[in-house]
Design an enzyme around this catalytic site. Structure first.
Site, PDB file in Angstrom:
ATOM      1  N   ASP A   1      -8.223   2.267  10.874  1.00  0.00           N
ATOM      2  CA  ASP A   1      -7.003   3.063  11.007  1.00  0.00           C
ATOM      3  C   ASP A   1      -7.086   4.412  10.304  1.00  0.00           C
ATOM      4  O   ASP A   1      -6.537   5.395  10.781  1.00  0.00           O
ATOM      5  CB  ASP A   1      -5.797   2.257  10.517  1.00  0.00           C
ATOM      6  CG  ASP A   1      -5.444   1.150  11.496  1.00  0.00           C
ATOM      7  OD1 ASP A   1      -5.797   1.297  12.686  1.00  0.00           O
ATOM      8  OD2 ASP A   1      -4.834   0.156  11.082  1.00  0.00           O
TER       9      ASP A   1
ATOM     10  N   ASP B   1       0.818  -1.222   0.000  1.00  0.00           N
ATOM     11  CA  ASP B   1       0.000   0.000   0.000  1.00  0.00           C
ATOM     12  C   ASP B   1       0.846   1.263   0.000  1.00  0.00           C
ATOM     13  O   ASP B   1       0.670   2.142  -0.837  1.00  0.00           O
ATOM     14  CB  ASP B   1      -0.937   0.042   1.223  1.00  0.00           C
ATOM     15  CG  ASP B   1      -2.073  -0.969   1.108  1.00  0.00           C
ATOM     16  OD1 ASP B   1      -2.607  -1.118  -0.009  1.00  0.00           O
ATOM     17  OD2 ASP B   1      -2.420  -1.582   2.126  1.00  0.00           O
TER      18      ASP B   1
ATOM     19  N   SER C   1      -2.588 -10.016   6.299  1.00  0.00           N
ATOM     20  CA  SER C   1      -2.302  -8.635   6.626  1.00  0.00           C
ATOM     21  C   SER C   1      -1.984  -8.599   8.118  1.00  0.00           C
ATOM     22  O   SER C   1      -2.825  -8.925   8.955  1.00  0.00           O
ATOM     23  CB  SER C   1      -3.511  -7.766   6.301  1.00  0.00           C
ATOM     24  OG  SER C   1      -3.312  -6.487   6.849  1.00  0.00           O
TER      25      SER C   1
ATOM     26  N   ARG D   1      -2.064   3.749  17.118  1.00  0.00           N
ATOM     27  CA  ARG D   1      -2.292   4.690  16.011  1.00  0.00           C
ATOM     28  C   ARG D   1      -2.118   6.163  16.369  1.00  0.00           C
ATOM     29  O   ARG D   1      -1.450   6.897  15.637  1.00  0.00           O
ATOM     30  CB  ARG D   1      -3.664   4.458  15.370  1.00  0.00           C
ATOM     31  CG  ARG D   1      -3.778   3.146  14.606  1.00  0.00           C
ATOM     32  CD  ARG D   1      -2.633   2.918  13.647  1.00  0.00           C
ATOM     33  NE  ARG D   1      -2.769   1.636  12.951  1.00  0.00           N
ATOM     34  CZ  ARG D   1      -1.769   0.912  12.488  1.00  0.00           C
ATOM     35  NH1 ARG D   1      -0.530   1.335  12.650  1.00  0.00           N
ATOM     36  NH2 ARG D   1      -1.980  -0.231  11.875  1.00  0.00           N
TER      37      ARG D   1
HETATM   38  N1  ARG Z   1      -9.013  -4.592  13.561  1.00  0.00           N
HETATM   39  C1  ARG Z   1      -8.010  -4.173  14.475  1.00  0.00           C
HETATM   40  C2  ARG Z   1      -8.207  -2.752  14.867  1.00  0.00           C
HETATM   41  O1  ARG Z   1      -8.935  -2.055  14.220  1.00  0.00           O
HETATM   42  C3  ARG Z   1      -6.592  -4.454  14.028  1.00  0.00           C
HETATM   43  C4  ARG Z   1      -6.263  -4.117  12.625  1.00  0.00           C
HETATM   44  C5  ARG Z   1      -4.820  -4.401  12.368  1.00  0.00           C
HETATM   45  N2  ARG Z   1      -4.455  -4.341  10.985  1.00  0.00           N
HETATM   46  C6  ARG Z   1      -3.988  -5.378  10.284  1.00  0.00           C
HETATM   47  N3  ARG Z   1      -3.713  -5.158   9.053  1.00  0.00           N
HETATM   48  N4  ARG Z   1      -3.826  -6.553  10.784  1.00  0.00           N
HETATM   49  O2  ARG Z   1      -7.655  -2.307  15.834  1.00  0.00           O
END
Ligand code: ARG
Length: 430
Positions: A121, A13, A170, A92
């Protein structure tokens, strides 16, 4: 000269974003910012390599200490979302702030991320960034890119993108948790292979149990030590685990508890946009510490404080999940939380065994507990002038209101039956 700072991981990405920020958005220069919240070394190597190949200046910001402190702080609110310890969500805002600072230092006009328009995110990054004067750009979302399109784009331009095994999932890793999603996991019935886990061994393989002692001060862990001779586990660094910094404490517990398969979650998560996603998480240290912290609260807080705090904790955790840690509500909740934590001081013993981290002992000078009062063997409670017999009156009153109400209900039911005659009518007994 227009310059943009991109949250840069070196993955597909963000790699594709570099070209697009120049071609589609007309920026003269892209700088990459990678923020260290405890990702594995390989990720930094990859980011550096990719940045080199793309001829992009890359800056690495070390935010591990800040992030680790925040994670340990989140224990005070027993921070979980739908049952798993918050990890990505806590990281984040830390990452977003570090990028914003770097962008400002380098006179950037804009900040950009490579998040899709489906996840959480994008919202967490932008909640921080939109509080600044810089432009915010989200190429993947705005240009509606798909992974397939990105692969083609990268191939055409000979961009370095890793493919194959790891690329299937991912993955988002920081000190507090490792998250795995996507690919085959999108099939909710798919049973993941053992090799998606990296921090935890299969529960049961570790053999014997280990006892670990966690010492808390004002709701925060300040020391850890294994009790007796640890079986296969590593000794805490820095002697007996006292004076461990937040980063080392978390890393140590991840290793120790991970060997017992502690801290695995496989779940359906409700994202902020309303989508359900299949998620797998690993979080050994967080599980040990959360369980220990709650056990200590169970000893020192009153029942009504615990009941109310559960609601406060949930509200705090929801805001943290949303990445809105600056909301006024959060400060207000923390007023309550901090007030309770001054008594969360003491030691908890946790048993690591077969995938679980079970508190098996707790001690505190602030215990709201009287052995005299609870014991079956003592007659009076010291200093309180109450005895077992005093409960008789309480027992007589217990349930009194309900008994009274039921009597009234019964009487009314009988009266209704008698006046409208419906009971008799239905039975055809006229
Ligand atoms: N769904 C989780 C959150 O929103 C973790 C996302 C993590 N991203 C990944 N690509 N594994 O906090």
């Amino acid at each position: 000269m227009e310059r943009v700072a991109l949250a840069f991981s070196g993955g597909l990405d963000t790699t594709v974003c570099v070209g697009l920020l120049e071609e589609e958005y007309g920026y003269d220069e892209v700088i990459g910012v990678t923020v260290d919240v405890g990702q594995p070394d390989e990720e930094f190597d990859e980011a550096e390599e990719t940045a080199g190949a793309l001829d992009v200046d890359q800056y690495v910001v070390d935010a591990r200490e800040e992030f680790a402190t925040l994670c340990l702080d989140s224990l005070k609110a027993n921070a979980t979302y739908q049952g798993y310890p918050l990890g990505t969500a806590l990281a984040r805002p830390v990452i977003a702030n570090a990028i914003l600072e770097t962008a400002t230092e380098h006179d950037c006009d804009a900040v950009a991320h490579g998040c899709t328009g489906k996840g959480n995110d994008q919202l967490r990054f932008e909640a921080v960034w939109r509080d600044s004067d810089l432009d915010v750009i989200a190429p993947v979302r705005e240009l509606e890119l798909t992974r397939e399109w990105e692969m083609e784009y990268a191939e055409e331009r000979g961009l370095p993108v890793e493919s194959g095994n790891e690329g299937d999932w991912s993955i988002d890793t920081n000190l507090w948790s490792r998250s795995v999603e996507g690919a085959k996991l999108e099939d909710t019935g798919y049973v993941p292979p053992e090799d998606i886990y990296e921090w935890t061994d299969a529960p049961g393989e570790a053999g014997e149990a280990d006892l670990v002692e966690i010492e808390f001060e004002d709701g925060e862990p300040v020391a850890v030590d294994t009790v007796g001779e640890p079986s296969t586990s590593p000794r805490p660094p820095a002697g007996n685990g006292e004076g461990l910094g937040p980063v080392e404490l978390i890393e140590y517990l991840n290793e120790l508890a991970g060997a017992y398969g502690v801290g695995r979650t496989d779940m359906m998560e409700d994202r902020m946009l309303g989508l359900k996603v299949r998620e797998n998480y690993e979080h050994p240290a967080a599980t040990v510490l959360l369980n220990a912290h709650e056990a200590l609260e169970g000893l020192v807080l009153t029942q009504e404080e615990r009941d109310f705090k559960a609601q406060v904790d949930q509200q705090w955790s929801n805001k943290a999940y949303q990445g809105l840690v600056d909301a006024p509500l959060v400060g207000a909740l923390e007023g309550f939380i901090d007030r309770t934590q001054s008594r969360v001081t003491g030691t908890v013993t946790v048993k690591l065994e077969g995938g679980s981290a079970r508190p098996v002992g707790r001690e505190s000078e602030y215990a709201a507990y009287s052995e005299d009062a609870a014991s079956f063997n003592t007659e009076t409670v010291e200093g309180q002038n109450i005895t077992q017999k005093d409960a008789t009156g309480v027992a007589k009153y217990h349930g009194f209101q309900g008994r009274l109400a039921n009597t009234v209900i019964d009487a009314n039911d009988k009266r209704t039956l008698a006046t409208d005659g419906s009971g008799a009518g239905e039975n055809g007994e006229e």
